[in-house]
Scaffold this motif. Sequence first.
Motif, short mmCIF file in Angstrom:
data_model
loop_
_atom_site.label_atom_id
_atom_site.label_comp_id
_atom_site.label_asym_id
_atom_site.label_seq_id
_atom_site.Cartn_x
_atom_site.Cartn_y
_atom_site.Cartn_z
N GLU A 197 -15.82 10.99 -9.17
CA GLU A 197 -14.94 10.03 -9.84
C GLU A 197 -13.76 9.62 -8.97
OE1 GLU A 197 -14.70 11.68 -13.88
OE2 GLU A 197 -12.76 10.66 -13.94
N ILE A 198 -13.15 10.57 -8.27
CA ILE A 198 -11.91 10.26 -7.54
C ILE A 198 -12.03 10.38 -6.02
CG2 ILE A 198 -10.34 10.87 -9.43
CD1 ILE A 198 -9.90 13.50 -7.61
N GLY A 199 -13.19 10.90 -5.53
CA GLY A 199 -13.35 11.18 -4.10
C GLY A 199 -13.01 9.99 -3.19
N PRO A 200 -13.67 8.82 -3.40
CA PRO A 200 -13.43 7.69 -2.49
C PRO A 200 -11.96 7.24 -2.48
CG PRO A 200 -15.41 7.33 -3.79
CD PRO A 200 -14.74 8.54 -4.36
N GLU A 201 -11.33 7.19 -3.66
CA GLU A 201 -9.91 6.77 -3.72
C GLU A 201 -9.00 7.77 -3.05
OE1 GLU A 201 -7.85 5.00 -7.30
OE2 GLU A 201 -9.90 5.25 -8.05
N LEU A 202 -9.30 9.07 -3.23
CA LEU A 202 -8.47 10.12 -2.62
C LEU A 202 -8.58 10.04 -1.09
CD1 LEU A 202 -6.67 12.66 -2.94
CD2 LEU A 202 -8.76 14.03 -3.04
N ARG A 203 -9.81 9.76 -0.60
CA ARG A 203 -10.02 9.64 0.85
C ARG A 203 -9.12 8.53 1.44
NH1 ARG A 203 -13.98 11.75 3.68
NH2 ARG A 203 -14.86 12.41 1.70
N GLU A 204 -9.12 7.39 0.77
CA GLU A 204 -8.29 6.27 1.24
C GLU A 204 -6.82 6.64 1.21
OE1 GLU A 204 -9.17 3.51 2.85
OE2 GLU A 204 -11.07 4.57 2.69
N TYR A 205 -6.43 7.29 0.10
CA TYR A 205 -5.02 7.70 -0.07
C TYR A 205 -4.60 8.63 1.08
CZ TYR A 205 -1.08 10.36 -1.85
OH TYR A 205 0.12 10.98 -1.97
N ILE A 206 -5.46 9.64 1.39
CA ILE A 206 -5.10 10.62 2.43
C ILE A 206 -5.05 9.93 3.80
CG2 ILE A 206 -5.88 12.70 3.64
CD1 ILE A 206 -6.92 13.74 0.95
#
Length: 290
Positions: free
Chosen positions: A274-283
């Motif tokens: 659910e949140i993996g791709p968005e978290l990757r971009e954020y990091i």
Amino acid sequence: MKIRKAVIPAAGLGTRVLPASKACPKELLPIVDKPAIQYIVEEAAQSGITDILIIISPGKESIKDHFSPTPALEERLRQTGKEAVAQQMADISHLANIEYIYQTEMKGLGHAIWCAKDFVGEEPFAVLYGDDVIISDTVPACKELCDAYEKYGKGVVGIKPVPLEQISRYGSLKVKPLEPNIFSVSDMIEKPAPGKEFSLYSILGRCVLPAKIFDHLENLPAGAGGEIQLTDAMKLLAQAEGMVGVQYQGTRYDMGNKLGILQADIEVGLKHPEIGPELREYIKNLAKNL
Ligand code: UTP
């Protein structure tokens, strides 16, 4: 002998993660959206464990609540079309037969395990430390240890190498290789002073013990930190009849430590559908300014 019982000690004070653990047991702190202890109970269930004793202390009853049925919540979720979440909630209370016992005095991990004597009876049993989450893409760590117990018929400890500068915070094992990732263990020392370590292998989070461990725990004097140390009893067992060390495959996260909690959140979050791709971009964006 097949291992069907497990003990999860979760009575400790959690002083290293205060104030987070002041009103919420550290074992309930989440990794993304699931409490640490749920990962641990799931690992035990996936390893063939059917009966679990969770050792709690006064004020930590919310651990019990987490594994109790919640028919009103499930009904409400179903009424609002959230069938999948309702099913997830129902599954939590069916993972295993879970019992609870109080450790009323915090005398250490060895004392906590002593409290499980009647539950264990004469069978070998697994111990999954309540603040050590191990995530594996292959075999659950507890299953690797149970398999080694069935093969060798000796107490088994889950081990990993630890950096030299950190070994004095853990225990150190005297090991000899038996087969890839499996060792014989003939001695151990808890929190070794610099230069006193046997090796850089340490017990991290899991073991499978014969009921005989209670003979060694009985009358055991307080050890490191003034606490009854499970490692001191395992040392007597290793010296008397030898133990087996399994370098398990999964990654261990120490949820009793601030950095461990953040590492778990980030690494599990990155793989979360659910949140993996968005978290990757954020990091990635954040890292540009570090
Ligand atoms: P820790 O030593 O990491 O827990 O024990 P702690 O005492 O809560 O830690 P700090 O130092 O105060 O932060 C590993 C596991 O054993 C349980 C803990 O709850 C944790 O899950 N434990 C520890 C007990 O059940 N009883 C005890 O007396 C000590």
